[in-house]
Design a protein around this motif. Structure first.
Motif, mmCIF file in Angstrom:
data_model
loop_
_atom_site.group_PDB
_atom_site.id
_atom_site.type_symbol
_atom_site.label_atom_id
_atom_site.label_comp_id
_atom_site.label_asym_id
_atom_site.label_seq_id
_atom_site.Cartn_x
_atom_site.Cartn_y
_atom_site.Cartn_z
ATOM 1 N N THR A 1 -6.136 -2.732 -73.149
ATOM 2 C CA THR A 1 -6.796 -2.918 -74.143
ATOM 3 C C THR A 1 -7.116 -4.387 -74.347
ATOM 4 N N GLN B 1 -10.640 2.339 -76.955
ATOM 5 C CA GLN B 1 -9.559 3.561 -76.708
ATOM 6 C C GLN B 1 -9.355 4.517 -77.847
ATOM 7 N N ASP C 1 -12.209 1.900 -72.036
ATOM 8 C CA ASP C 1 -10.814 1.922 -72.139
ATOM 9 C C ASP C 1 -10.378 3.425 -72.238
ATOM 10 N N GLU C 2 -9.816 3.924 -71.325
ATOM 11 C CA GLU C 2 -9.084 5.366 -71.233
ATOM 12 C C GLU C 2 -10.222 6.361 -71.879
#
Ligand SMILES: Nc1ncnc2c1ncn2[C@@H]1O[C@H](COP(=O)(O)OP(=O)(O)OP(=O)(O)O)[C@@H](O)[C@H]1O
Ligand SMILES: [Mg+2]
Lengths: 344, 285
Positions: free
Chosen positions: A47, A87, A163-164
């Motif tokens: 991140t 995220q 991010d994810e």
């Protein structure tokens, strides 16, 4: 300006938060038009990398370019070229889904009409049309996530940071996300994608950088990464957990190394050199000893094993009981048939 | 066994290019600001609960103190207590308003909305200017509602329309100054939950002032604090401008209430505007 083959270049990025060093000399080069996976366990610094490259954080040291612009000195130009889905969902909970997208579209300077048109396209693409006029507060976690992804893709940006992106999505939504990513890549977008899902990196990414303790420990194609830890493996799943010790002994004899054992799942696997011969031998011995086999086969190593190999830890759980597996002594290169992964 | 599936190169329509309009920076600074104003006003319309509470408090206070305790409350120098109280309620509404600012700012920060804005090519100033304009519009609406309630129970500004407008202008000036305090605190505090603690700050600020009771009726040390409270200056000045009972204690601060009612907000702005901007820039640390 000279066209660079790289959409992202980062050199020696360092970032500390108090005492903790989140990034300790992070280097990365991502070719334009490709998907680059960034794979690492919790706290590895994924991140932080994304936040630095999207101009949200300043690095303490090092420098980076995104779409040819310096992320510190030319932050504004960078922002006009990127899309970001962080995220955690970053959408306005009070506004409706459509109001969110049109607001972000306007702020991305698409104009009122352009923003509205793009909002409707994206709502359709992420199956949110029915919920378009509901406040986001009433959305489920997965719907929020999809809206957040849509917001990151409004620009069809030159470089997209995810991010994810599929954490917490059901398989169908995950597929929608993958399709949307592929469609953008087909249009020339470069994607940096962090993930803890190894199969996701495997499916989507042309290359994968493995990050641990704020540093890249490996950067290669998924195929090469898997090859690096030693070719194919034989995998046995037993009917009865009580047979695990006996099966372990059989695998040690046949493969010459200690197999990895997941007693809970009654699953054992070990690297093989003479694939078919070893498989046959293992199967015969198991049968001779009357050990019930639920499944047996040859397979290529998973990225989880790559990770274990590179960092000494599993990617998805914290330290397992067994400790790191010793890599096979010989690298049976040349016996593998590489399937190159390609996208679109 | 687990099959290795590679990306399937399906025949995908590439996403068509999305066109960003070419306009000047100044154009976008204004356009982006208006987009944010619109968004913040939608919030106000969709989530009226907080604002209703904030308006209910002064209205209930006026009814309670005016009708129930009214006879027990004395205004030094004479005058109707309800008339005395009304400007204080206006000021208190302005003071509580900055809680809205702080809460909205911390909520945007905590939910990642601020980060999304910061990752966009929008004018960075728009996040704050938009918020500010929306909050001032909100404050105007609050004052209109409260003013109408006040008229309904018999309050009226007695010194003519010009003085009345000047009084409301002072109230908005105070709100403008507190805006920056709100933005600064919103960026400072870590979570939406902590934002509630700000009441601990606002409450004494409104109580230890001349909003409810004339400072001359308080113990000396408390009265001094109350007299010099920035809110008190605005209260005294607006009481004067609305032609309501002033209950002046006769000190320098009371004699120069209008000067202070302009000076305090300007001073607060001069301190907290740069602090808020700096704090915003430091989000990238
Ligand atoms: N704002 C912050 N303040 C203090 N420490 C931080 C901050 N952000 C990150 N860190 C620390 O930096 C390290 C890297 O964090 P980062 O969020 O980049 O990891 P990650 O790889 O994204 O992890 P995850 O998989 O859990 O999302 C961690 O040790 C984390 O505790
Ligand atoms: Mg992370």
């Amino acid at each position: 300006m000279k066209p660079s083959p790289y959409a992202i270049r980062a050199q020696g990025l360092r970032k500390r938060f108090g005492r903790a060093e989140a990034l300790a000399g992070f280097d990365l080069e991502v070719r334009a038009g490709t998907v680059h996976g960034l794979l690492g366990p919790n706290g590895a610094g994924k991140t932080t990398v994304v936040r630095i490259l999207t101009t949200l954080l300043r690095p303490d040291e090092g420098h980076a370019e995104v779409a040819g612009f310096d992320i510190v000195r030319q932050a504004r130009q960078v922002r006009a070229q990127i899309g970001l889905t962080g995220q955690y969902a970053a959408v306005d909970e009070v506004l409706t889904g459509r109001q969110n997208l049109t607001m972000f579209g306007r702020l991305l300077h698409l104009g009122a009409q352009g923003a509205a048109r793009r909002a409707d396209e994206l709502l359709e693409r992420f199956s949110l049309t029915d919920a378009a006029h509901k406040p986001v507060k009433q959305y489920s976690g997965g719907m929020r996530r999809r809206l957040d992804l849509a917001a990151g893709m409004i620009l069809a940006p030159r470089v997209l940071f995810l991010d994810e992106p599929t954490t917490g999505l059901d398989p169908r939504s995950r597929n929608e996300v993958w399709q949307a990513v592929r469609s953008l890549v087909a249009g020339g977008t470069t994607v940096l994608l962090t993930t803890q899902y190894l199969d996701e990196a495997d499916k989507l990414a042309h290359r994968i950088a493995v990050i641990d303790h704020g540093r890249v420990v490996a950067d290669d194609t998924p195929g090469e990464l898997k090859g690096a830890i030693g070719g194919d493996r034989v995998e046995v799943v037993l009917h009865d957990q009580a047979d695990v010790p006996a099966a372990t002994r059989i695998l040690v004899r046949a493969c010459g190394t200690e197999p990895e054992v997941d007693a809970e799942e009654r699953r054992l696997h070990a690297p093989v050199v003479n694939r078919v011969a070893t498989l046959t031998e293992v199967l015969r011995t198991l049968e001779d000893q009357g050990i019930g086999v639920a499944d047996i086969g040859l397979r290529r190593p998973t990225l989880d094993e790559v990770f274990l190999h590179l960092t000494g830890r599993r990617a998805e759980q914290s330290a397992p009981g067994g400790g790191p597996a010793e890599p096979a002594g010989t690298d049976p290169a040349g016996q593998r048939t590489h399937k190159e992964s390609t996208v679109a | 066994m687990t099959a290795v599936t590679n990306p399937t190169p399906s025949p995908l329509a590439p996403t068509p290019p999305v066109v960003q309009l070419p306009r000047s920076r100044a154009y976008w600074a204004v356009a982006d600001c208006l987009t944010i104003v619109r968004r913040d006003l939608i919030h106000r319309v969709r989530e009226p609960a907080g604002i209703v509470w904030q308006l209910a408090f002064p209205i209930v206070s006026v009814l309670l103190y005016g009708y129930v305790f009214g006879s027990a409350m004395t205004v030094p120098g004479g005058g109707d207590y309800q008339e005395f109280l009304m400007p204080g309620m206006f000021v208190m509404t302005m003071a509580f308003g900055f809680m809205n600012t702080a809460t909205a700012v911390v909520s945007d920060k905590a939910k990642g909305v601020t980060d999304r804005f910061r990752s966009m090519p929008m004018a960075p100033s728009a996040v704050v200017t938009g918020r500010g304009i929306a909050d001032i519009i909100g404050a105007c609406i609050d004052l209109v509602i409260l003013g109408l309630c006040a008229l309904a129970i018999g309050w009226s500004p007695d010194d003519g329309p010009v003085a009345a407008v000047a009084g409301f202008a002072l109230l908005l000036l105070l709100r403008f100054a507190l805006l920056w305090v709100g933005v600064f605190l919103g960026l400072l505090i870590p979570s939406v939950e902590t934002a509630g603690n700000l009441y601990a700050l606002v409450f004494p600020l409104t109580m230890i002032s001349n909003v409810f009771v004339a400072p001359s009726l308080m113990p000396d040390w408390l009265g001094a604090i109350a007299t010099w409270n920035p809110l008190s200056a605005t209260v005294t000045a607006t009481r004067d401008l609305f032609g309501n009972p002033v209950a002046s204690g006769g000190g320098w601060a009371d004699d120069h209430a209008t000067l202070l009612a302009v000076g305090w907000p300007l001073l607060l702005t001069a301190i907290f505007l740069p602090l808020a901007v700096r704090r915003f820039q430091r989000l990238s640390r």
